[in-house]
Enzyme design. Structure first.
Site, mmCIF file in Angstrom:
data_model
loop_
_atom_site.group_PDB
_atom_site.id
_atom_site.type_symbol
_atom_site.label_atom_id
_atom_site.label_comp_id
_atom_site.label_asym_id
_atom_site.label_seq_id
_atom_site.Cartn_x
_atom_site.Cartn_y
_atom_site.Cartn_z
ATOM 1 N N LYS A 85 -38.103 6.615 12.806
ATOM 2 C CA LYS A 85 -37.546 7.821 12.208
ATOM 3 C C LYS A 85 -36.210 7.502 11.547
ATOM 4 O O LYS A 85 -35.355 6.825 12.135
ATOM 5 C CB LYS A 85 -37.363 8.916 13.264
ATOM 6 N N HIS A 143 -52.024 12.178 10.535
ATOM 7 C CA HIS A 143 -50.782 12.474 11.227
ATOM 8 C C HIS A 143 -51.090 13.196 12.532
ATOM 9 O O HIS A 143 -51.992 14.023 12.602
ATOM 10 C CB HIS A 143 -49.893 13.378 10.369
#
Length: 395
Positions: free
Chosen positions: A187, A318
């Site tokens: 991230k 996802h």
């Protein structure tokens, strides 16, 4: 978020198990209080909620699904309420020719309400969770694992560790390497200095041949995204995920794509086949990532996957929730993914994931095997899961 009307798309045939009549639809809200919050560029998750859906038909067969609800976690009860008061009454006692038939009818019957209420996302998520449960039910009735019923010939999926937080991400990567992972997603979106420091730290511990990606979670405007992509390019990530807000015009995504050699990835925040078709047609994405618990379930995602393959793009579903949705994502990838498709598995602690997807807890050389149990291969014990969550709260 792109919101578009539905349209009919062709999809390769899958095994069918005759018509069915829905007898019962239930929603179960669970919440595990995480010990280590999950950080993203848009907020912090202090708990891991899950909404499991159980659908039973008139013959007594049942199946399980999952509704997306991971952030903000207070939305879990709201979505369960939408299921119980809005969508389930459209199904009870009704006969359907297939799961796709039920998906289309639920979508059509709630289309105006989604606009009127301003809640196209939550309603689509409820429909998606029910659709997953119907496919599980039908695969169980057929006595087949879902991956096989969907036309697959192998139960093996390539996986990657996702959701890696910004504090010492290299430690997580090393731990996941020891577990058998060979691909990782970091991230970013926490500020240029921290992002680049973390990228360098992760790259420094990766062995030769390991894959890695970055996810900005819609953190940047076009100017910032171009600057950051330029700085990330030398590190050679496999893709840059959601560098822009999902509701930005395809022309902005195209402009960014033309400015970098890094393939762009997106799709988890698109609603409707037409929205995916528009993004694919823009030629801005290299990786398409529908989240079957946020929109589409299996019925909606199957034709989208067909579009992805027809365009020569990479399909990587996802998912960042509990184990039922993760398993469904794995089964559809096993059946309809190509050799370069990968399954996202959250690297953060979450027993609602690990208890409900035991087949995916074993990773060997970057792959997992789903097995041959009928349907998704799991039967959730709600009482045990509730006890697990309450025991964690007390500890």
């Amino acid at each position: 978020m792109f919101i578009a009307s539905e349209q009919t798309l062709s999809c390769p045939p899958v095994a069918t198990v005759g018509p069915f009549t829905v007898a019962r639809v239930q929603a179960f809200v669970l919440r595990w209080p995480t010990r280590h919050p999950v950080q993203t560029s848009f907020g912090v998750m202090h708990a891991r909620p899950a909404i499991l859906v159980r659908v039973e038909d008139a013959s007594g067969a049942s199946g399980w699904g999952e509704i997306w609800c991971n952030f903000p976690d207070c939305g879990a009860e709201h979505r369960a309420g939408l299921l119980q008061t809005v969508v389930a009454p459209l199904l009870i006692g009704q006969a359907f020719a297939s799961a796709r038939d039920a998906f289309d009818r639920m979508t059509a019957r709630t289309a105006v309400l989604a606009i009127q209420s301003g809640e196209p996302g939550p309603i689509a998520q409820v429909i998606a969770g029910i659709d997953i449960a119907l496919w599980d039910l039908l695969a169980r009735r057929a006595g087949q694992p879902l991956w096989k019923m969907l036309g697959g010939d192998s139960d093996t999926v390539k996986v990657y560790a996702s959701g890696i937080n910004p504090e010492r991400p290299q430690d997580v990567v090393l731990a996941k390497l020891a577990e058998g992972y060979t691909a990782f997603k970091l991230k970013v979106g926490f500020g240029e200095d921290q992002d680049l420091t973390n990228v360098a730290a992760v790259r420094s511990v990766l062995p030769v041949g390991a894959e890695w990606m970055v996810d900005a979670n819609q953190a940047w405007d076009l100017k910032t995204a171009k600057r950051m992509a330029g700085k990330l390019q030398d590190f050679k990530p496999q893709w840059l995920e959601e560098p822009l807000r999902a509701d930005q015009a395809p022309s902005q995504w195209k402009s960014l794509a033309e400015s970098t050699e890094i393939p762009l990835a997106a799709g988890e925040n698109l609603i409707g086949a037409a929205a995916f078709q528009s993004m694919i047609a823009s030629q801005s994405l290299g990786v398409i990532q529908p989240d079957l618990a946020k929109w589409g379930g299996i019925s909606g995602c199957l034709p989208v996957i067909e579009m992805v393959h027809a365009a020569g793009l990479r399909y990587c579903p996802h998912f960042l929730g509990a184990g039922i949705g993760l398993l469904a994502s794995a089964h559809i990838l096993a059946a309809r993914g190509c050799a370069n498709g990968m399954l996202e598995i959250d690297a953060n602690e979450n027993p609602l994931r690990t208890v409900l997807s035991p087949a995916l807890n074993r990773v060997i050389n970057g792959t997992s095997q789903l097995g041959v149990e009928a349907g998704l291969g799991v039967d959730p014990n709600i009482e045990e899961l509730e006890h697990l969550c309450s025991a964690s709260t007390l500890s």
